[in-house]
Design a protein around this motif. Sequence first.
Motif, PDB file in Angstrom:
ATOM      1  N   GLN A 218       0.965  -1.135   0.465  1.00  0.00           N
ATOM      2  CA  GLN A 218       0.015   0.020   0.304  1.00  0.00           C
ATOM      3  C   GLN A 218       0.847   0.948   0.047  1.00  0.00           C
ATOM      4  O   GLN A 218       0.214   2.421  -0.386  1.00  0.00           O
ATOM      5  CB  GLN A 218      -1.230  -0.229   1.337  1.00  0.00           C
ATOM      6  CG  GLN A 218      -2.151  -0.691   1.459  1.00  0.00           C
ATOM      7  CD  GLN A 218      -2.622  -1.005   2.535  1.00  0.00           C
ATOM      8  OE1 GLN A 218      -2.753  -0.188   3.435  1.00  0.00           O
ATOM      9  NE2 GLN A 218      -4.053  -2.314   2.275  1.00  0.00           N
ATOM     10  N   HIS A 219       1.243   1.342   0.424  1.00  0.00           N
ATOM     11  CA  HIS A 219       2.793   2.546   0.771  1.00  0.00           C
ATOM     12  C   HIS A 219       3.679   2.642  -0.785  1.00  0.00           C
ATOM     13  O   HIS A 219       4.489   1.967  -1.128  1.00  0.00           O
ATOM     14  CB  HIS A 219       3.947   1.770   2.086  1.00  0.00           C
ATOM     15  CG  HIS A 219       3.487   2.220   3.090  1.00  0.00           C
ATOM     16  ND1 HIS A 219       2.771   2.878   3.553  1.00  0.00           N
ATOM     17  CD2 HIS A 219       2.678   1.259   3.352  1.00  0.00           C
ATOM     18  CE1 HIS A 219       2.619   3.430   4.944  1.00  0.00           C
ATOM     19  NE2 HIS A 219       2.372   1.831   5.089  1.00  0.00           N
ATOM     20  N   LYS A 220       3.329   3.092  -1.888  1.00  0.00           N
ATOM     21  CA  LYS A 220       3.683   3.186  -2.809  1.00  0.00           C
ATOM     22  C   LYS A 220       5.146   3.824  -2.702  1.00  0.00           C
ATOM     23  O   LYS A 220       5.948   4.073  -3.443  1.00  0.00           O
ATOM     24  CB  LYS A 220       2.803   4.239  -3.971  1.00  0.00           C
ATOM     25  CG  LYS A 220       1.777   3.558  -4.335  1.00  0.00           C
ATOM     26  CD  LYS A 220       1.453   2.672  -4.766  1.00  0.00           C
ATOM     27  CE  LYS A 220       0.568   1.561  -4.888  1.00  0.00           C
ATOM     28  NZ  LYS A 220       0.412   0.145  -5.955  1.00  0.00           N
ATOM     29  N   ASN A 221       5.542   4.936  -1.816  1.00  0.00           N
ATOM     30  CA  ASN A 221       6.880   5.844  -1.963  1.00  0.00           C
ATOM     31  C   ASN A 221       7.208   5.641   0.067  1.00  0.00           C
ATOM     32  O   ASN A 221       7.375   5.810   0.633  1.00  0.00           O
ATOM     33  CB  ASN A 221       6.586   6.660  -2.364  1.00  0.00           C
ATOM     34  CG  ASN A 221       7.377   8.133  -1.798  1.00  0.00           C
ATOM     35  OD1 ASN A 221       8.848   7.563  -1.807  1.00  0.00           O
ATOM     36  ND2 ASN A 221       6.956   9.572  -2.362  1.00  0.00           N
ATOM     37  N   SER A 222       7.836   4.439  -1.097  1.00  0.00           N
ATOM     38  CA  SER A 222       8.897   3.703   0.477  1.00  0.00           C
ATOM     39  C   SER A 222       9.620   4.956   1.712  1.00  0.00           C
ATOM     40  O   SER A 222       9.899   5.061   2.623  1.00  0.00           O
ATOM     41  CB  SER A 222       9.737   2.308   0.485  1.00  0.00           C
ATOM     42  OG  SER A 222       8.992   1.263  -0.305  1.00  0.00           O
ATOM     43  N   TYR A 223      10.575   5.639   0.449  1.00  0.00           N
ATOM     44  CA  TYR A 223      11.106   6.453   1.525  1.00  0.00           C
ATOM     45  C   TYR A 223      10.576   7.110   1.900  1.00  0.00           C
ATOM     46  O   TYR A 223      11.323   8.133   2.603  1.00  0.00           O
ATOM     47  CB  TYR A 223      12.325   6.648   0.362  1.00  0.00           C
ATOM     48  CG  TYR A 223      13.329   5.899  -0.588  1.00  0.00           C
ATOM     49  CD1 TYR A 223      14.260   5.412   0.372  1.00  0.00           C
ATOM     50  CD2 TYR A 223      12.636   5.047  -1.637  1.00  0.00           C
ATOM     51  CE1 TYR A 223      15.246   4.680  -0.614  1.00  0.00           C
ATOM     52  CE2 TYR A 223      14.169   4.213  -2.396  1.00  0.00           C
ATOM     53  CZ  TYR A 223      14.969   3.930  -1.596  1.00  0.00           C
ATOM     54  OH  TYR A 223      15.922   3.157  -1.872  1.00  0.00           O
TER      55      TYR A 223
END
Length: 334
Positions: A265-270
Amino acid sequence: MAGGPIAAANGGQDFPAKLTYQVIICSIIAGFGGLMFGYDIGISGGLTAMDDFLIKFFHDVYIKKHRAHENNYCKFNNEFLQLFTSSLYLAAIVASFIASIVCKKYGRRPSIQAASIFFVIGAILNLFAKNLAMLIFGRILLGAGVGFRNQAVPLFISEIAPSKYRGGLNILFQLLITVGVLIANLVNYKTAEIHPYGWRISLGGAAIPAVILLLGSLTIVETPTSLIERGRKDKGLMTLQKIRGMEDVEKEFQEIVDATELAQQHKNSYKTLMKPTNRPQLICGTIFQVFQQFTGINVVMFYAPILFQTMGFGGSTSLLSAVIMGIVNAVARY
């Protein structure tokens, strides 16, 4: 162990599981990746202490070493010699980013196999190196193997091991790094007496643990987490049952599924990593590594024979001193 899950020390759940033969074998085989890395850490410093190696590739350094009278530390001040040592680690940094994508898209097992192939080819090139370009290219391939290995092997062991034994099995990986350094120092000590091609044996020796890892990787299973995150839930369940040695793994399987779905669900991990709630873990995980490097231990590991030479030890004595240091390092790690 009781049938229901109990609270684990890490705040998660310790699910019922056996330390199966499959897990032990997979962890040992994967641990050979640590042996590969340790061997490459220890081998380069010993090579730069061998006159035959310097005459072949770094003749200017050889002349300075035996004829110049300036400060000892200046004798090895050669950009190509520095490139020989650092090219492996620079390549590893780049390869680790590529390996993270390969690990996620294709799995941990193929990534370990790729690391082994890079290592074998790099070791063969170094073994038969005719010129500096061939030597450096071989080191770059070894660096690619290190990058893939560092990314895949600890992850593989963590995902395949029962939570109760996870830390211990990961320590096996770390222990084999120190054993690899020790083996490299022993090999250098013996091959230094074989003229004029002893250095080739030292470099080619890196292929032995790589071949073992490559052949072993053909027998190990993919991790359930990797299978599940790539949409192969049925195969992931079957693999989990196999490595746990029991049929009732539904609770652990469901936790892996939930964790995988949450991660997707987290598209932008950074961006998520930089959130205030995650900063304490990020800072602790980063600071430990930074200060480990600041201790200067890597310099000692990479250049131990050279450091002993600058202190006045002879060629064979400096290599023997590196062996003693490697023994202390391995015993302390154990």
